[in-house]
Design an enzyme around this catalytic site. Structure first.
Site, PDB file in Angstrom:
ATOM      1  N   ASP A  78      -3.702  -3.866 -29.035  1.00  0.00           N
ATOM      2  CA  ASP A  78      -2.629  -2.906 -28.684  1.00  0.00           C
ATOM      3  C   ASP A  78      -1.939  -3.304 -27.696  1.00  0.00           C
ATOM      4  O   ASP A  78      -2.241  -3.995 -26.770  1.00  0.00           O
ATOM      5  CB  ASP A  78      -3.275  -1.493 -28.913  1.00  0.00           C
ATOM      6  CG  ASP A  78      -3.990  -1.142 -27.523  1.00  0.00           C
ATOM      7  OD1 ASP A  78      -4.090  -1.977 -26.624  1.00  0.00           O
ATOM      8  OD2 ASP A  78      -4.815  -0.066 -27.382  1.00  0.00           O
ATOM      9  N   SER A  79      -0.684  -2.529 -27.412  1.00  0.00           N
ATOM     10  CA  SER A  79      -0.147  -3.019 -26.432  1.00  0.00           C
ATOM     11  C   SER A  79      -0.083  -2.280 -25.030  1.00  0.00           C
ATOM     12  O   SER A  79       0.719  -2.608 -23.934  1.00  0.00           O
ATOM     13  CB  SER A  79       1.556  -2.753 -26.657  1.00  0.00           C
ATOM     14  OG  SER A  79       1.973  -1.243 -26.877  1.00  0.00           O
ATOM     15  N   GLY A  80      -1.041  -1.443 -24.969  1.00  0.00           N
ATOM     16  CA  GLY A  80      -1.048  -0.822 -23.787  1.00  0.00           C
ATOM     17  C   GLY A  80      -0.163   0.516 -23.604  1.00  0.00           C
ATOM     18  O   GLY A  80      -0.578   1.368 -22.631  1.00  0.00           O
ATOM     19  N   GLY A  81       0.712   0.908 -24.700  1.00  0.00           N
ATOM     20  CA  GLY A  81       1.557   2.191 -24.898  1.00  0.00           C
ATOM     21  C   GLY A  81       0.824   3.233 -24.725  1.00  0.00           C
ATOM     22  O   GLY A  81       0.913   4.174 -23.988  1.00  0.00           O
ATOM     23  N   ASP A 102       5.505   0.173 -26.943  1.00  0.00           N
ATOM     24  CA  ASP A 102       6.013   1.608 -27.391  1.00  0.00           C
ATOM     25  C   ASP A 102       5.751   2.504 -26.535  1.00  0.00           C
ATOM     26  O   ASP A 102       4.981   2.522 -25.647  1.00  0.00           O
ATOM     27  CB  ASP A 102       5.634   1.767 -28.747  1.00  0.00           C
ATOM     28  CG  ASP A 102       4.010   2.053 -28.808  1.00  0.00           C
ATOM     29  OD1 ASP A 102       3.401   1.639 -28.101  1.00  0.00           O
ATOM     30  OD2 ASP A 102       3.548   2.904 -29.644  1.00  0.00           O
ATOM     31  N   GLN A 147       7.461   5.146 -34.604  1.00  0.00           N
ATOM     32  CA  GLN A 147       7.335   6.378 -33.816  1.00  0.00           C
ATOM     33  C   GLN A 147       8.099   7.666 -34.535  1.00  0.00           C
ATOM     34  O   GLN A 147       8.492   7.522 -35.765  1.00  0.00           O
ATOM     35  CB  GLN A 147       7.412   6.322 -32.322  1.00  0.00           C
ATOM     36  CG  GLN A 147       6.618   5.250 -31.579  1.00  0.00           C
ATOM     37  CD  GLN A 147       5.068   6.046 -31.534  1.00  0.00           C
ATOM     38  OE1 GLN A 147       4.848   7.015 -31.745  1.00  0.00           O
ATOM     39  NE2 GLN A 147       4.092   5.312 -30.948  1.00  0.00           N
ATOM     40  N   GLY A 155       1.553   7.045 -32.781  1.00  0.00           N
ATOM     41  CA  GLY A 155       1.762   8.567 -32.320  1.00  0.00           C
ATOM     42  C   GLY A 155       1.163   9.515 -33.204  1.00  0.00           C
ATOM     43  O   GLY A 155       1.672  10.784 -32.945  1.00  0.00           O
ATOM     44  N   ASP A 213      -8.224   1.763 -36.864  1.00  0.00           N
ATOM     45  CA  ASP A 213      -8.950   1.613 -35.644  1.00  0.00           C
ATOM     46  C   ASP A 213      -9.325   2.934 -34.843  1.00  0.00           C
ATOM     47  O   ASP A 213      -8.343   3.729 -35.133  1.00  0.00           O
ATOM     48  CB  ASP A 213      -8.327   0.597 -34.539  1.00  0.00           C
ATOM     49  CG  ASP A 213      -7.492   1.419 -33.615  1.00  0.00           C
ATOM     50  OD1 ASP A 213      -7.675   1.577 -32.462  1.00  0.00           O
ATOM     51  OD2 ASP A 213      -6.336   1.618 -34.348  1.00  0.00           O
ATOM     52  N   HIS A 273     -25.455   1.962 -36.259  1.00  0.00           N
ATOM     53  CA  HIS A 273     -25.456   2.883 -37.399  1.00  0.00           C
ATOM     54  C   HIS A 273     -24.018   3.217 -37.833  1.00  0.00           C
ATOM     55  O   HIS A 273     -23.483   3.036 -38.936  1.00  0.00           O
ATOM     56  CB  HIS A 273     -26.313   4.148 -37.201  1.00  0.00           C
ATOM     57  CG  HIS A 273     -25.983   5.358 -38.551  1.00  0.00           C
ATOM     58  ND1 HIS A 273     -26.375   4.973 -39.576  1.00  0.00           N
ATOM     59  CD2 HIS A 273     -24.971   6.401 -38.315  1.00  0.00           C
ATOM     60  CE1 HIS A 273     -25.763   5.921 -40.549  1.00  0.00           C
ATOM     61  NE2 HIS A 273     -24.963   6.688 -39.674  1.00  0.00           N
TER      62      HIS A 273
END
Length: 376
Positions: free
Chosen positions: A92-95, A146, A194, A221, A271, A340
């Site tokens: 992911d971009s860290g946004g 983003d 978004q 978002g 995710d 599990h």
């Protein structure tokens, strides 16, 4: 990257497909275990591969940038080599992480200045340097930078933020074209839709994102505190617009029920930290509902953790034993619960795929949603 759409369910928008990258095939719908800091918490890569068996896992740009830092990852030859994982990785971009630092960040057109949660040092993320950081990390699928809006969020803030996310996307695309690959395989950029919980903004954003004609698209978002019905409504608006011949990734979602409902709306990739985080707190997801293993009722229940036996831990250990491990705060308890839960999440999306291919997904999904909506 290549996406083959194999079939769409006749009674819903659920799809079965295959994403192919240089690190192999990803059969969709898929759940991606979250490996925030180059590790899926508490799970060996060998267990991840042999027992949980995901085609792809997730890494986190913000966390990896801070530790071990990009120079170390570059010396290692990228994240795959650093963590000894030869299948797909998405970063992911860290946004989202910067969004969750709300008190410790400033968002401007140029980018975001934020304070590290580790030592309070200041850093700046821009669309350009986030592309460079993700080139160095070396994931197969990388996300555009983003801004993730909070929930609730007023209309004008959501609108301005969405337009800025779009401008940032153009900068990501332009900069990525000028930034050479670091390793001997390709990377694919996914832009992010978004627009908070406003239908007209989601529609506008989805149209904008679709027009950039990238190889895959993401929906961001959501799952930030809004009711599930709003999440489904926004997903539906967006999947109506995003191109059918490209994979769709719903970020940060969700519970097993959320996942099935969103598969039904045409989402391919998911995710979430829920299976791992909740496992460490003693919450187990099963096909028949959720178990809080810390409850006294399991104290003398010597039946297997899960009769279905999806992973070996389910039948190797009893509920009473697992409860005991949590009672004495033994690390092994968290590990067993994590294997599990991840095993169950992967079983769930693969089962969904089987039913989409067999043509009876809708009936199976409705039954599963009812069944899983219980506390055992």
């Amino acid at each position: 990257m290549k996406f083959d759409l194999l079939t769409t369910d006749s009674q819903s928008k659920a799809r079965a497909g295959v994403v192919t990258t240089d690190h192999g095939s990803i059969e969709t719908p898929i759940f991606m275990p979250v490996g925030t800091v180059a590790s899926v918490k508490g799970v060996h890569q060998r267990e991840l591969k042999n027992d949980i068996n995901p085609d792809i896992i997730l890494g986190n740009t913000y966390h990896l940038y801070l530790r071990p830092q990009t120079p170390i990852l570059e010396k290692a030859g990228g994240l795959h080599k650093f963590m000894n994982w030869d299948r797909n990785i998405l970063t992911d971009s860290g946004g989202y992480q910067v969004y969750s630092l709300s008190a410790n960040r400033k968002i401007k057109e140029e980018g975001v200045k934020f304070k590290s949660h580790i030592d309070g040092s200041y850093h700046v993320f821009t669309p350009e340097n986030v592309m460079e950081i993700q080139r160095t990390i070396g994931a197969d699928i990388i996300m555009a930078f983003d801004e993730c809006t909070p929930y609730p969020c007023d209309y004008s803030y959501a609108k301005n933020s969405m337009h800025m996310t779009h401008r940032w996307l153009e900068r990501c695309i332009t900069h990525l074209e000028k930034t050479p690959l670091k390793y001997d395989y390709n990377q694919t950029l996914f832009p992010i839709v978004q627009g908070s919980t406003y239908k007209d903004l989601r529609k506008q954003s989805a149209e904008y994102i679709a027009n950039t004609q990238q190889f895959g698209n993401a929906i961001g978002g959501l799952s930030v505190g809004e009711p599930a019905e709003e999440m489904y409504a926004m997903t539906e608006v967006v999947t109506e617009i995003l191109p059918e011949d490209k994979p769709r990734y719903l970020m940060g979602v969700g519970t097993p029920i959320n996942i099935l409902e969103n598969i039904s709306l045409g989402v391919d990739m998911f995710d979430c930290v829920m299976p791992t985080r909740n496992a460490r707190n003693g919450m187990l997801f099963t096909a028949n509902g959720t178990i809080n293993i810390k409850n006294k009722k399991w104290e003398d229940d010597f039946s297997p953790i899960d009769e279905m036996g999806i992973t070996w831990v389910d039948t190797d250990y009893s509920k009473a034993y697992l409860r005991h491990l949590f009672t004495v705060n033994e690390l092994l308890g968290k590990q067993i619960a994590t294997i599990h839960n991840l095993g169950f999440y992967l079983w769930l999306v693969r089962e969904a795929r089987k039913h989409i291919l067999a043509g009876d997904f809708r009936t199976w999904k409705d039954m599963m949603v009812k069944q899983m909506d219980k506390r055992l």
